[in-house]
Design a protein around this motif. Structure first.
Motif, PDB file in Angstrom:
ATOM      1  N   LEU A 218       0.706  -1.268  -0.094  1.00 42.67           N
ATOM      2  CA  LEU A 218       0.093   0.011   0.076  1.00 42.67           C
ATOM      3  C   LEU A 218       0.850   1.275  -0.038  1.00 42.67           C
ATOM      4  CD1 LEU A 218      -2.716  -0.841   2.628  1.00 42.67           C
ATOM      5  CD2 LEU A 218      -3.045  -0.765   0.074  1.00 42.67           C
ATOM      6  N   ARG A 220       3.284   1.779  -1.221  1.00 45.34           N
ATOM      7  CA  ARG A 220       3.880   2.007  -2.587  1.00 45.34           C
ATOM      8  C   ARG A 220       2.725   2.152  -3.997  1.00 45.34           C
ATOM      9  NH1 ARG A 220       8.991  -1.294  -4.241  1.00 45.34           N
ATOM     10  NH2 ARG A 220       8.350  -2.679  -2.689  1.00 45.34           N
ATOM     11  N   GLY A 221       1.593   2.561  -3.197  1.00 44.09           N
ATOM     12  CA  GLY A 221       0.615   2.706  -4.314  1.00 44.09           C
ATOM     13  C   GLY A 221      -0.151   1.514  -4.902  1.00 44.09           C
ATOM     14  N   PHE A 222      -0.131   0.359  -4.180  1.00 41.44           N
ATOM     15  CA  PHE A 222      -0.608  -0.628  -4.670  1.00 41.44           C
ATOM     16  C   PHE A 222      -2.224  -0.472  -4.788  1.00 41.44           C
ATOM     17  CE2 PHE A 222      -2.788  -4.928  -3.642  1.00 41.44           C
ATOM     18  CZ  PHE A 222      -2.600  -5.664  -4.735  1.00 41.44           C
TER      19      PHE A 222
END
Lengths: 270, 255
Positions: A218, A220-222
């Motif tokens: 999350l 890292r932008g998942f």
């Protein structure tokens, strides 16, 4: 627990084989995956008493081992490791199916034994093909191929994560086992009860780790989709590999070569 | 408005099992500042860090990143602004190959592949790990994993770097290289650690947490020489501020 340790290291070895630079390793992973699938389908689609028709299929693993410079003894050990599963699936056939199919001189062989032999043969062929696929491609590339061929994303990701974390998980399990062994004396402390605690402990640790990994994703932008950035190129050699082997498998499936050769020999002699 | 501001106002957090982890924390970090968060085990360091990029949401109080309050609407922006390096690199490197892992963040940001490729190579070069590009993470040494984990965060070009125990489990040489690397960064840096010598080397400012509260907040040199304060917070002077075991000289003097 040296055994678990070494056998896992060996899984890593299977992966290192795929880093070699032979014509086999350089093929597009999709092509190897599809060819393996065709091979497996051809092998398992034979009737249950088939033995002679399966024998020519041995050429595929043998040829790939030779071209890919893979260690046959190592692969054989891996096959043996999985053999008990097939053995127990097939071993009841001789008991249940007692109709006599073949007479070899004075020895009568029942259908059960024939189908058992057939199961074991198929098992060896399919498992060796799968092992060779991994050794020649690497699991990550196989997953990439699955993805490009349109396998469900969730499934591919599960496989990737499984492969990524199996080493971490087994490390953790090994540390638990070692910690117990160091404080157990004369068999005390090695009982089933402690074992069940350890399994529970391992599950909890795994869940905690899964949570941390999810947070890291999350962070890292998942957002539910994993992107893979690696183009694959299909060359003439790849297509040739796929078509050549697939044609051979189909031919071998439809025409029983040993049978034909036998008839031919009989005719020549007669 | 600066993108590099980190502001925490009266932050409180209670875990579902009732443990109060944070009991009203406030501080403000400005552009390019390097701050250490130190404190005993269980003082609330990790919980505080998890709030800084929205892994945990404030129950009471507020977290503002670059002037924006942290909430569901700003979450994506905050996560892009704040790069978080986790304590265990094995948690952070979840992709099968180093390259994929570093590319994970930028691809999620929707950058075009060519640009992602460039970013990945640049970040790996920054941490000196270009040669590890095609390796699976589980084959790397502890130091290599740490370097790649940092590259993975750098690839998202964050303005603020948050690190949890960056020097844990590193050998002395690798630790030194890490410190030099962190020195070169211009980001606002927040480092939670027990490595007080690293704090002395890297951070101009130190915040001590104790029982979920800020026990002290000020210039690192001042705080790390305050024996009484350190004692009361289960901490100890950094080794380089302690007396020399060979010549027996009392130290405390700083050059």
């Amino acid at each position: 627990m040296g055994n678990i340790e070494t056998s896992l290291l060996n899984i890593g070895y299977l992966e290192t084989l795929s880093y070699q630079q032979t014509p086999l390793q350089r093929l597009d992973p999709r092509v190897k995956l599809l060819t393996t699938l065709v091979f497996i389908i051809a092998v398992v689609s034979f009737g249950k008493y088939e033995i002679t028709g399966l024998i020519p299929f041995v050429i595929y693993p043998v040829a790939l081992i030779a071209v890919g410079d893979l260690p046959p003894a190592y692969l054989a050990r891996k096959i043996l490791l999985a053999a008990p599963f097939a053995f127990f699936i097939g071993i009841f056939n001789p008991l249940l199916d007692r109709t006599i199919l073949v007479h070899l001189g004075p020895v009568a062989i029942s259908g059960g034994w024939v189908s058992f032999a057939s199961i074991m043969l198929r098992f060896c062929l399919t498992v060796s093909a799968a092992l060779i696929l991994i050794a020649a491609t690497g699991l990550n590339a196989v997953c990439l191929a699955l993805d490009k061929l349109g396998a469900p994303r969730a499934f591919v990701m599960q496989l990737l994560f499984l492969y990524r974390y199996i080493f971490v998980l087994t490390d953790e399990a090994l540390r638990l086992v070692r910690a117990r062994a160091l404080r157990s004396f004369q068999g005390r402390g090695l009982g089933l009860k402690v074992f069940s605690f350890m399994i529970g402990q391992l599950l909890l640790r795994t869940l905690a780790r899964a949570r941390r990994i999810h947070l890291a994703m999350l962070s890292r932008g998942f957002a539910g989709r994993i992107h893979l950035l690696r183009p694959l190129h299909l060359g003439g050699r790849d297509v040739l590999f796929l078509l050549g082997w697939s044609t051979l498998f189909v031919l071998l499936r439809w025409y029983n070569i040993p049978h034909l050769l036998g008839n031919l020999a009989a005719e020549l002699i007669g | 408005m600066s993108h590099h501001l980190v502001e925490v106002k009266d932050l409180q957090y209670r875990y579902p099992d009732g443990t109060a982890a944070l009991n009203g924390i406030s501080f403000l970090l400005t552009h390019g500042e390097a701050a250490a968060i130190i404190g005993a085990n269980g003082a609330g360091k990790s919980t505080l860090l998890l709030h800084l990029n929205g892994c945990l949401m404030p129950q009471t109080g507020e977290v503002r990143i670059g002037g924006l309050p942290l909430n569901k609407d700003t979450l994506a922006h905050v996560r892009r602004t704040v790069g978080m390096v986790f304590q265990d690199p094995d948690d952070q490197l979840f992709m099968p190959i180093v390259y994929d892992d570093v590319a994970f963040g930028p691809l999620n940001l929707g950058l075009p592949p060519a640009e992602v490729d460039q970013l990945v190579n640049a970040s790996l070069a920054t941490v000196g790990a270009s040669h590890l590009k095609d390796r699976p993470p589980y084959r790397l040494s502890g130091g290599e994993k740490r370097a790649v984990a940092i590259a993975a965060v750098l690839a998202m070009s964050p303005d603020i770097l948050v690190m949890d125990e960056p020097s844990a489990a590193l050998d002395p040489k690798t630790r030194r290289q890490l410190i030099e690397l962190l020195h070169t960064f211009k980001h606002t840096r927040i480092i939670a650690t027990h490595d007080l010598d690293l704090v002395l080397d890297l951070c101009s400012r130190t915040i001590i947490l104790k029982d979920g509260r800020v026990a002290a907040d000020g210039p690192t040199l001042e705080i790390l020489q305050n024996q009484e304060l350190l004692d009361s917070c289960n901490l100890e002077k950094p080794l380089c501020l302690q007396g020399c075991p060979v010549c027996g000289a009392k130290s405390g003097a700083i050059v």
